[in-house]
Design an enzyme around this catalytic site. Structure first.
Site, PDB file in Angstrom:
ATOM      1  N   ASN A 188     -10.071  -0.009  -0.206  1.00  0.00           N
ATOM      2  CA  ASN A 188      -8.611   0.096  -0.182  1.00  0.00           C
ATOM      3  C   ASN A 188      -8.065  -0.424  -1.512  1.00  0.00           C
ATOM      4  O   ASN A 188      -8.111  -1.623  -1.772  1.00  0.00           O
ATOM      5  CB  ASN A 188      -8.086  -0.725   1.000  1.00  0.00           C
ATOM      6  CG  ASN A 188      -6.566  -0.733   1.085  1.00  0.00           C
ATOM      7  OD1 ASN A 188      -5.879  -0.218   0.207  1.00  0.00           O
ATOM      8  ND2 ASN A 188      -6.048  -1.320   2.145  1.00  0.00           N
TER       9      ASN A 188
ATOM     10  N   HIS B  29      -3.533   7.328   2.601  1.00  0.00           N
ATOM     11  CA  HIS B  29      -3.870   6.002   2.066  1.00  0.00           C
ATOM     12  C   HIS B  29      -5.245   5.629   2.615  1.00  0.00           C
ATOM     13  O   HIS B  29      -5.532   5.844   3.789  1.00  0.00           O
ATOM     14  CB  HIS B  29      -2.817   4.986   2.496  1.00  0.00           C
ATOM     15  CG  HIS B  29      -3.204   3.568   2.183  1.00  0.00           C
ATOM     16  ND1 HIS B  29      -3.642   3.197   0.927  1.00  0.00           N
ATOM     17  CD2 HIS B  29      -3.256   2.451   2.950  1.00  0.00           C
ATOM     18  CE1 HIS B  29      -3.931   1.911   0.951  1.00  0.00           C
ATOM     19  NE2 HIS B  29      -3.713   1.430   2.158  1.00  0.00           N
TER      20      HIS B  29
ATOM     21  N   CYS C  20       0.820  -1.230   0.000  1.00  0.00           N
ATOM     22  CA  CYS C  20       0.000   0.000   0.000  1.00  0.00           C
ATOM     23  C   CYS C  20       0.850   1.274   0.000  1.00  0.00           C
ATOM     24  O   CYS C  20       0.330   2.353  -0.278  1.00  0.00           O
ATOM     25  CB  CYS C  20      -0.946   0.015   1.188  1.00  0.00           C
ATOM     26  SG  CYS C  20      -2.153  -1.307   1.112  1.00  0.00           S
TER      27      CYS C  20
HETATM   28  N1  ACO Z   1     -18.297  -8.834   8.816  1.00  0.00           N
HETATM   29  C1  ACO Z   1     -18.761  -9.172  10.041  1.00  0.00           C
HETATM   30  N2  ACO Z   1     -17.940  -9.498  11.046  1.00  0.00           N
HETATM   31  C2  ACO Z   1     -16.614  -9.496  10.806  1.00  0.00           C
HETATM   32  C3  ACO Z   1     -16.089  -9.168   9.556  1.00  0.00           C
HETATM   33  C4  ACO Z   1     -16.987  -8.827   8.527  1.00  0.00           C
HETATM   34  N3  ACO Z   1     -16.590  -8.487   7.300  1.00  0.00           N
HETATM   35  N4  ACO Z   1     -14.754  -9.236   9.609  1.00  0.00           N
HETATM   36  C5  ACO Z   1     -14.441  -9.599  10.863  1.00  0.00           C
HETATM   37  N5  ACO Z   1     -15.568  -9.766  11.591  1.00  0.00           N
HETATM   38  C6  ACO Z   1     -15.697 -10.163  12.960  1.00  0.00           C
HETATM   39  C7  ACO Z   1     -14.497 -10.906  13.465  1.00  0.00           C
HETATM   40  O1  ACO Z   1     -14.567 -12.272  13.118  1.00  0.00           O
HETATM   41  C8  ACO Z   1     -14.622 -10.687  14.970  1.00  0.00           C
HETATM   42  O2  ACO Z   1     -15.551 -11.600  15.456  1.00  0.00           O
HETATM   43  P1  ACO Z   1     -15.306 -12.329  16.868  1.00  0.00           P
HETATM   44  O3  ACO Z   1     -15.258 -11.201  17.859  1.00  0.00           O
HETATM   45  O4  ACO Z   1     -16.486 -13.224  16.983  1.00  0.00           O
HETATM   46  O5  ACO Z   1     -14.002 -13.035  16.724  1.00  0.00           O
HETATM   47  C9  ACO Z   1     -15.224  -9.303  15.076  1.00  0.00           C
HETATM   48  O6  ACO Z   1     -15.790  -9.010  13.792  1.00  0.00           O
HETATM   49  C10 ACO Z   1     -14.222  -8.229  15.420  1.00  0.00           C
HETATM   50  O7  ACO Z   1     -13.070  -8.397  14.607  1.00  0.00           O
HETATM   51  P2  ACO Z   1     -11.856  -7.423  14.679  1.00  0.00           P
HETATM   52  O8  ACO Z   1     -10.794  -7.892  13.737  1.00  0.00           O
HETATM   53  O9  ACO Z   1     -11.478  -7.168  16.094  1.00  0.00           O
HETATM   54  O10 ACO Z   1     -12.530  -6.079  14.105  1.00  0.00           O
HETATM   55  P3  ACO Z   1     -11.890  -4.665  13.996  1.00  0.00           P
HETATM   56  O11 ACO Z   1     -12.782  -3.680  14.640  1.00  0.00           O
HETATM   57  O12 ACO Z   1     -10.447  -4.657  14.367  1.00  0.00           O
HETATM   58  O13 ACO Z   1     -11.987  -4.377  12.428  1.00  0.00           O
HETATM   59  C11 ACO Z   1     -10.608  -4.400  10.454  1.00  0.00           C
HETATM   60  C12 ACO Z   1     -11.326  -5.230  11.509  1.00  0.00           C
HETATM   61  C13 ACO Z   1     -11.630  -3.582   9.706  1.00  0.00           C
HETATM   62  C14 ACO Z   1      -9.903  -5.347   9.516  1.00  0.00           C
HETATM   63  C15 ACO Z   1      -9.607  -3.455  11.149  1.00  0.00           C
HETATM   64  O14 ACO Z   1      -8.822  -4.149  12.068  1.00  0.00           O
HETATM   65  C16 ACO Z   1      -8.691  -2.770  10.160  1.00  0.00           C
HETATM   66  O15 ACO Z   1      -9.096  -1.950   9.378  1.00  0.00           O
HETATM   67  N6  ACO Z   1      -7.378  -3.065  10.225  1.00  0.00           N
HETATM   68  C17 ACO Z   1      -6.408  -2.426   9.387  1.00  0.00           C
HETATM   69  C18 ACO Z   1      -6.483  -2.893   7.983  1.00  0.00           C
HETATM   70  C19 ACO Z   1      -5.534  -2.065   7.169  1.00  0.00           C
HETATM   71  O16 ACO Z   1      -5.246  -0.935   7.488  1.00  0.00           O
HETATM   72  N7  ACO Z   1      -5.001  -2.573   6.131  1.00  0.00           N
HETATM   73  C20 ACO Z   1      -4.099  -1.692   5.407  1.00  0.00           C
HETATM   74  C21 ACO Z   1      -3.061  -2.329   4.846  1.00  0.00           C
HETATM   75  S1  ACO Z   1      -3.623  -3.348   3.559  1.00  0.00           S
HETATM   76  C22 ACO Z   1      -2.292  -3.551   2.551  1.00  0.00           C
HETATM   77  O17 ACO Z   1      -1.226  -3.080   2.798  1.00  0.00           O
HETATM   78  C23 ACO Z   1      -2.493  -4.399   1.304  1.00  0.00           C
END
Ligand code: ACO
Length: 323
Positions: A280, A250, A113
């Site tokens: 993204n 980003h 990214c």
């Molecule tokens: N729909 C419904 N529920 C979901 C989904 C979904 N799409 N995805 C995950 N969940 C669930 C999980 O399974 C978890 O359930 P559990 O509590 O029963 O285990 C719950 O939601 C919470 O999951 P978390 O991972 O804690 O959710 P979080 O609030 O952290 O959000 C996210 C997840 C959106 C991925 C976040 O962590 C994020 O944005 N991280 C950064 C991603 C990023 O910046 N990437 C950039 C780099 S990408 C690159 O370089 C190619």
């Protein structure tokens, strides 16, 4: 002092739109979860026959048109991508062929990214050294090809697209009032390589693999690294956050963008946001945000822009540009 001036911006998004509602039929997720946790509403997905080079060529042509230049005027192309058409040759040479550039040179950069920011800083270094005068810098991805469409943790986040800028060498006074790239910072820390990776690759599995991510960990590091690099680029120039017209981040997650903006005391009116409509798009997200910002009439000539990225590696980067 030689500065890299942004002469033109371009962007391209594939026609097909995949909404959160569409995803509800594919994995166990909901529109409200995706909106609340990420800020994403829909994303564009390349058609099966549409390659990263096709997206890149469309964005490049748009940027050339905006700069009133042709491919033959370019000395260099750097194309940032994680999803090249083929293992070899570099996707950049396909763009070179398509835009009718027979001189100079073209190559790809891979920093996930942060790829566009690495490409921008590299092109700026070539320009400031006097090696070249004009560069086409592209971020282009068909990231949908390496998404596991059964994994709700990752598949809701990504989209395809391409963005491009034309940089041109101009002699300037060497002050913060100069137009062009004022400073860039590139960072990486390989200790975190496993937190955002693919299940395979050319050498290891002879496949491209699919994305695996420790979302929460990436999130934590992202807010910290992005705020740090933003402060560093300001420190490099002696400028302050109040001098900045727009943050061009980003586009990974609205909460990451908000977190960084808050740390810099930026209201939402000073942040360029494409995430709700595009998701993204990895290396394409920053040049696409620049393109959107200019096309929507938000970004004007003379505006000071703070660009910042964070991606797999981890890689992260910042830049200050006077448009
Ligand atoms: N729909 C419904 N529920 C979901 C989904 C979904 N799409 N995805 C995950 N969940 C669930 C999980 O399974 C978890 O359930 P559990 O509590 O029963 O285990 C719950 O939601 C919470 O999951 P978390 O991972 O804690 O959710 P979080 O609030 O952290 O959000 C996210 C997840 C959106 C991925 C976040 O962590 C994020 O944005 N991280 C950064 C991603 C990023 O910046 N990437 C950039 C780099 S990408 C690159 O370089 C190619």
């Amino acid at each position: 002092m030689l500065r890299s001036i942004l002469l033109g911006v371009g962007g391209y998004l594939p026609e097909k739109v995949l909404s959160n509602e569409d995803l509800e039929h594919m994995v166990d997720t909901s529109d409200s979860w995706i909106r609340e946790r990420t800020g994403i509403c829909r994303r564009h997905i390349a058609a099966p026959e549409e390659l990263t080079s096709d997206l890149a060529i469309r964005a490049a042509q748009e940027a050339l048109k905006h700069a009133h230049l042709s491919g033959a005027d370019m000395d260099m192309i750097i194309l940032a991508t994680t999803t090249p058409d083929d293992t070899l040759p570099a996707t950049a040479v396909k763009v070179q062929r398509a835009i009718g550039m027979t001189g100079g040179f073209a190559f790809d950069i891979q920093a996930v990214c942060s790829g566009f920011m690495y490409a921008l800083a590299t092109a700026d270094a070539y320009i400031r050294s006097g090696m070249i005068k004009k560069a086409l810098v592209i971020g282009a991805e068909t990231i949908s090809r390496i998404v596991d469409w059964t994994d709700r943790n990752t598949c809701v986040l990504f989209g395809d697209g391409a963005g491009a800028v034309i940089l041109s060498a101009e002699d300037k006074a060497g002050t913060n009032q100069d137009q062009g790239v004022l400073t860039t910072i590139l960072r990486s820390d390989g200790r975190y390589a496993d937190l955002l990776r693919t299940t395979g690759g050319v050498s290891r599995t002879q496949t491209a693999g699919t994305i695996l991510m420790e979302g929460r960990e990436v999130f934590r590091h992202a807010v910290q690294n992005l705020a740090e690099v933003a402060h560093q680029v300001l420190e490099n120039t002696g400028l302050s956050a109040e001098d900045v017209s727009f943050l061009v981040p980003h586009q990974a997650n609205a909460r990451i963008i908000d977190g960084t903006a808050k740390k810099l005391n930026f209201g939402p009116e000073r942040v360029i946001l494409t995430l709700p409509e595009q998701g993204n798009t990895s290396a394409a997200s920053i040049p696409l945000a620049l393109f959107e910002g200019v096309m929507r009439g938000q970004i004007h000539r003379g505006d000071l822009l703070l660009l910042e990225s964070m991606g797999g590696g981890f890689t992260w980067a910042g830049a200050l540009i006077r448009y």
